[in-house]
Every structure is written in structure tokens, then in C-alpha cells.
Write an enzyme that holds these catalytic residues in place. Structure first.
Site, short mmCIF file in Angstrom:
data_model
loop_
_atom_site.label_atom_id
_atom_site.label_comp_id
_atom_site.label_asym_id
_atom_site.label_seq_id
_atom_site.Cartn_x
_atom_site.Cartn_y
_atom_site.Cartn_z
CG HIS A 61 62.66 67.75 80.36
ND1 HIS A 61 62.10 69.00 80.45
CD2 HIS A 61 63.11 67.62 79.09
CE1 HIS A 61 62.19 69.61 79.29
NE2 HIS A 61 62.80 68.80 78.45
S1 FES Z 1 62.04 68.19 84.38
FE1 FES Z 1 62.57 69.66 82.90
S2 FES Z 1 61.55 71.45 83.55
FE2 FES Z 1 61.05 69.97 85.03
#
Ligand code: FES
Length: 187
Positions: A139
Site C-alpha cells: 500500500h
Molecule cells: S502499506 Fe499497507 S501493510 Fe504496509
């Protein structure tokens, strides 16, 4: 039985899953991955309580991953530039403000639980991201050279586990640090 890492086999960006685990006061030690599955549950739990690691084979800039209490832990020998970058960041620029000096016992060695504080992925060991630390690719959380969150959805810095310097070059992950005077005495 303590395990040491052969310097000749250590290359930059290697990720070494070699450590010895000791159970305090019991004298049990066992190498971790890939042998841990062969251990019975009681020994498994015992062995992972504290993990002893020899820092001396690591070269500047190198990161290794070991396992402690079933979690990955990054051990990074920071370069002078990485230390300076971590120390120079104004705290008011940080989402989870924490000075670098409060996250390391010795500036050269950064020891972190390698679990992203967003949803628990392991940040990419081979991608330092925009801030010289780690990128969590799933993410896009980015951490700096102190493991502090700088960008992306993660709310918190990578956690610093308890650890104790047994000597100048040996740490015991999972053990509470002792006062400086006691460390010096045993170092
Ligand atoms: S950015 Fe989502 S788990 Fe690391």
C-alpha cells in the site's frame, strides 16, 4: 551452540536467516529457520523468547532479517549518511514523532520489528523508497533510515523491539536493555 556467520559468505543486501536463539537461564540454543519447524512446540516457544545475534559480519549499509517471537526483525548497519539523515529530520515533519536517538542504542545499528504498521505486511528489504529506509509495497507506506513512517497509510513507526548488548558486537533481541554502566561492565 552459537552460530556465527562466515564473512566470506556475506554480501551486501543478503538477507541472512541465521541466528542463535537462547532461552535465558536455561542454556538452550538452537538455530532458527529453516530448522524451527522440526522443534517441538515447547522448545519452539522457549527458543524464540530471546534471539542472540552476532553483528560483526555485517558491512555498512547491509540489512539482515532474523526471526524473533515469530516476527521478522530487521537489523541494519547504517552508513554515516543514513545516520545523519535520520538525525537531521525535524520532529515536526514526522507523523509519529520520535527522535532517532530514542530508537537506537548505538547509532550504527538499527533494530526494528519488520512489520508495517498499516496492515502488517513486511516492508521490502530491497527497496529503500523515497526516504532511504523501506518501502512497504502493498500500500505504499514509506519509512526513513530510522524506520519512522514518512508517507503512505501506515500510522506508526516500525516498532523497536527490546534488546540488550551482550558485548560490543552481540545483541540479545527480546531482552530488556540494562543501564549503561552494566552494559559497559559486561561488554
Ligand atoms: S502499506 Fe499497507 S501493510 Fe504496509
Amino acid at each position: 551452540m552459537a552460530h556465527s556467520i562466515d564473512n566470506a559468505n556475506v554480501t551486501r543486501r543478503d538477507f541472512i536467516y541465521v541466528a542463535s536463539a537462547t532461552a535465558a537461564g536455561v542454556g538452550l540454543a538452537a538455530s532458527l529457520w529453516p530448522f524451527i519447524d522440526q522443534m517441538n512446540p515447547a522448545a519452539d516457544t522457549l527458543a524464540l523468547k530471546e534471539v542472540e545475534f552476532d553483528l560483526s559480519p555485517l558491512v555498512e549499509g547491509q540489512i539482515v532479517t532474523i526471526e524473533w517471537q515469530k516476527k521478522p526483525v530487521f537489523i541494519r548497519r547504517r552508513t554515516a549518511a543514513e545516520i545523519k539523515a535520520a538525525e537531521d529530520v525535524p520532529l515536526d515533519q514526522l507523523r509519529d514523532p520520535q527522535a532517532d536517538k530514542d530508537r537506537v542504542q548505538k547509532p550504527e545499528w538499527l533494530i526494528l520489528v519488520a512489520v508495517c504498521t498499516h496492515l502488517g505486511c513486511v516492508p521490502d528489504k530491497n527497496n529503500k523508497g523515497e526516504f532511504g529506509g523501506w518501502l512497504c509495497a502493498c500500500h505504499g507506506s514509506q519509512y526513513d533510515t530510522s524506520g519512522r513512517i514518512r508517507k503512505g497509510p501506515a500510522p506508526k513507526n516500525l516498532a523497536v523491539p527490546p534488546y540488550l548488548y551482550l558485548t560490543d558486537t552481540k545483541v540479545l533481541i527480546g531482552a530488556e536493555p540494562k543501564p549503561a554502566a552494566v552494559v559497559a561492565e559486561h561488554g
